[in-house]
Design an enzyme around this catalytic site. Structure first.
Site, PDB file in Angstrom:
ATOM      1  N   ASN A 144       0.884  -1.264  -0.087  1.00  0.00           N
ATOM      2  CA  ASN A 144       0.145   0.047   0.031  1.00  0.00           C
ATOM      3  C   ASN A 144       0.788   1.221   0.087  1.00  0.00           C
ATOM      4  O   ASN A 144       2.077   1.226   0.488  1.00  0.00           O
ATOM      5  CB  ASN A 144      -0.847   0.078   1.168  1.00  0.00           C
ATOM      6  CG  ASN A 144      -0.335   0.509   2.569  1.00  0.00           C
ATOM      7  OD1 ASN A 144      -0.450   1.727   2.797  1.00  0.00           O
ATOM      8  ND2 ASN A 144       0.302  -0.321   3.005  1.00  0.00           N
ATOM      9  N   CYS A 173      20.262 -39.862   0.100  1.00  0.00           N
ATOM     10  CA  CYS A 173      19.382 -38.903   0.622  1.00  0.00           C
ATOM     11  C   CYS A 173      20.165 -38.048   1.513  1.00  0.00           C
ATOM     12  O   CYS A 173      20.524 -38.603   2.585  1.00  0.00           O
ATOM     13  CB  CYS A 173      18.110 -39.363   1.287  1.00  0.00           C
ATOM     14  SG  CYS A 173      16.985 -38.435   2.201  1.00  0.00           S
ATOM     15  N   CYS A 176       6.432   3.667   9.273  1.00  0.00           N
ATOM     16  CA  CYS A 176       5.659   3.740   7.847  1.00  0.00           C
ATOM     17  C   CYS A 176       6.655   4.009   6.623  1.00  0.00           C
ATOM     18  O   CYS A 176       7.488   5.101   6.927  1.00  0.00           O
ATOM     19  CB  CYS A 176       4.782   4.929   8.014  1.00  0.00           C
ATOM     20  SG  CYS A 176       3.479   5.090   6.497  1.00  0.00           S
ATOM     21  N   PHE A 185       6.852   4.314  14.141  1.00  0.00           N
ATOM     22  CA  PHE A 185       8.391   4.935  13.713  1.00  0.00           C
ATOM     23  C   PHE A 185       8.759   3.832  12.386  1.00  0.00           C
ATOM     24  O   PHE A 185       9.724   3.383  12.034  1.00  0.00           O
ATOM     25  CB  PHE A 185       9.566   4.457  14.726  1.00  0.00           C
ATOM     26  CG  PHE A 185       9.511   5.370  15.896  1.00  0.00           C
ATOM     27  CD1 PHE A 185       8.904   6.639  15.645  1.00  0.00           C
ATOM     28  CD2 PHE A 185      10.130   4.885  17.063  1.00  0.00           C
ATOM     29  CE1 PHE A 185       9.037   7.575  16.746  1.00  0.00           C
ATOM     30  CE2 PHE A 185       9.919   5.663  17.851  1.00  0.00           C
ATOM     31  CZ  PHE A 185       9.429   7.243  17.926  1.00  0.00           C
ATOM     32  N   THR A 204       5.360  -2.204   7.701  1.00  0.00           N
ATOM     33  CA  THR A 204       5.261  -2.938   6.301  1.00  0.00           C
ATOM     34  C   THR A 204       6.832  -2.914   5.626  1.00  0.00           C
ATOM     35  O   THR A 204       7.668  -2.049   6.171  1.00  0.00           O
ATOM     36  CB  THR A 204       4.292  -2.180   5.529  1.00  0.00           C
ATOM     37  OG1 THR A 204       4.540  -0.736   5.663  1.00  0.00           O
ATOM     38  CG2 THR A 204       2.775  -2.425   6.003  1.00  0.00           C
ATOM     39  N   CYS A 240       0.744 -41.403  -2.741  1.00  0.00           N
ATOM     40  CA  CYS A 240       1.455 -40.949  -3.869  1.00  0.00           C
ATOM     41  C   CYS A 240       0.503 -40.671  -5.241  1.00  0.00           C
ATOM     42  O   CYS A 240       0.000 -41.629  -5.560  1.00  0.00           O
ATOM     43  CB  CYS A 240       2.766 -41.589  -4.155  1.00  0.00           C
ATOM     44  SG  CYS A 240       3.327 -40.863  -5.783  1.00  0.00           S
TER      45      CYS A 240
END
Ligand SMILES: Cc1cc2nc3c(=O)[nH]c(=O)nc-3n(C[C@H](O)[C@H](O)[C@H](O)COP(=O)(O)O)c2cc1C
Ligand code: SF4
Ligand code: SF4
Length: 432
Positions: free
Chosen positions: A77, A379, A139, A137, A205, A346
């Protein structure tokens, strides 16, 4: 039903699910409907200084990333702090708090980085009877260019200084909301603690461009052919947020500092994971914006059920996983597992084979009739096949018992031993 009532830095709420500061908490109408739906608390959409309100763009504010089923995975945003007049917000906050006394109501703030601006806004909000303040603190767009938001959150000295001002000019509990747009999240958290913060909340964000339009060559969301970085949130950011919460929880400098966990919380499980990593409560934004306020009911019933099943109290969950977060060098190198394919489950798609054959360790054999089998002698237990297999639990990792010989290395599975004592570790050799 387990008791979910929560007390976070002295702020009581009927459950630990708060709405984060964002559009869902921008006005009385929203917040009252959220409380009716069952949310334990809200952090009101960030307020700024007295004066003309901020101006948002009038085109699209959001970009997104979706899964194959078009489920929203990440939201970006370019919205700013509240664009409603300060006095309207303050009046509504007071009305809501008076009516919903049992719910937590915290006010998010972002004003210019000088002591008078903080003193003024704190004096204005004192009268609302809100339960606390959260300092935004974090944005990452729009306000940072004006010396606020993440411009403060990226400089620990500023965080400490502003937090001190807030504690000096207000008696309210103070949560410092941290930006993830920083290399080491421990530093701003330490600074908040030094400044006297009662708690930190994270994450805000993440700087992001979610997509570029390949016809107009504009980043999305496009405002008249131009785009800018926005703030990324939603399920996609949860792993980043969990790590940052854990880093703060296990850092000796900040250990015990209350944490409000934010970032991609969509289900009770997400919330429980944040809490197990040290968060005292959680805040939610994108999930409410995607599914509406009533998702909190699933969170409440799911978490209660989980606590009942485990026979633990909510407070017992907080921090329970922190002792199990360690540095790589302390992982047990004698923990040996092998992939096992459940032939009945499977569907013979061959994804595990392609992944292991082309990019891993050539440990899956394709036999006649598209029967896939693991060759234990090759493996390395990387787990890639488990993650690419489209059938849940079709491939599992099975631990070799102590004393068994690993067919790949020819070595017996021994007791716990880690890199710090491993013969290949140059520092071990140097010490000898
Ligand atoms: C549209 C939008 C606006 C936001 N506005 C604010 C804000 O004003 N103040 C703030 O501290 N955080 C703001 N945020 C960040 C959220 O409070 C939250 O930290 C972030 O979205 C991560 O949580 P989530 O993954 O649950 O969305 C905003 C987020 C969105 C999506
Ligand atoms: S765990 Fe890794 S090495 Fe083993 S079979 Fe799966 S992909 Fe191959
Ligand atoms: S990826 Fe899973 S379902 Fe597909 S072949 Fe391998 S084990 Fe079978």
């Amino acid at each position: 039903m387990a008791n979910l009532s929560s007390e976070f830095i002295g702020i009581k709420s009927p459950n630990p699910f708060w709405l984060a500061s964002a559009p869902p908490t921008d006005k009385k109408y929203n917040v009252e409907r959220a409380f009716e739906a069952g949310w334990g608390g809200v952090v009101w959409k960030t307020l700024g200084s007295e004066g003309p309100p901020v101006v948002n763009v009038n085109g699209p504010r959001y970009g997104a990333i979706w899964g194959a089923d078009r489920r929203l995975l990440g939201l970006n945003n370019i919205e700013l702090i509240t664009d409603r007049p300060l006095e309207v917000n303050l009046r509504e906050i007071k009305e809501v708090k008076r009516k919903w006394k049992d719910r937590a109501l915290v006010i998010s703030l972002m004003v210019p980085c000088d002591e008078d601006s903080w003193k003024d806004i704190l004096a204005r909000i004192e009268d609302t009877e809100a339960d606390g303040v959260e300092l935004n603190f974090g944005c990452p767009h729009g306000m940072a260019e004006r010396g606020m938001g993440s411009a403060v959150g990226q400089v620990p000295e500023y965080i400490e200084m502003v937090t001190r001002w807030v504690k000096k000019h207000s008696r309210m509990p103070c949560i410092v909301k941290l930006t993830p747009n920083i290399t080491d999240i421990r530093r701003p958290a330490e600074a908040a603690k030094r400044g006297g913060a009662d708690a930190v909340s994270l994450i805000n964000t993440i700087n992001s461009i979610t997509s570029v339009n390949l016809d107009s060559f504009s980043p999305e969301p496009s405002i008249d052919g131009k785009g800018t970085h926005g703030g990324y949130c939603g399920p996609a950011v949860k792993p980043i947020a969990l790590n940052m919460v854990a880093e703060i929880a296990r850092n000796p400098e900040t250990h015990g500092l209350p944490i409000s966990g934010i970032g991609g919380v969509t289900t009770w499980r997400d919330a429980a994971e944040f809490m197990a990593l040290g968060a005292g409560n959680v805040q939610v934004c994108t999930a409410a914006m995607t599914y509406g306020f009533k998702i909190v009911q699933e969170m409440i019933s799911g978490l209660s059920q989980y606590l009942d099943d485990k026979q633990i109290a909510l407070s017992d969950l907080v921090g329970r996983a922190v002792p199990n977060v360690t540095d790589w060098q302390y992982l047990n190198l004698n923990y040996v597992t092998k992939a096992r394919i459940d032939q009945d489950a499977c569907i013979k798609c061959g994804r595990c084979y392609a992944a292991c054959e082309d990019t891993s360790h050539q440990a899956i054999l394709m036999k006649p009739g598209r029967v896939f089998e693991v060759n234990d002698a090759e493996c390395v237990a990387c787990n890639l096949c488990v993650n690419v297999c489209p059938v849940d639990n079709c491939i599992t990792m099975v631990e070799l018992p102590k004393g068994a010989v690993d067919p790949r290395t020819g070595v017996k599975v021994g007791d716990y031993a880690n890199w710090t004592t491993h013969p290949n570790n140059p520092s071990v050799k140097a010490a000898e």
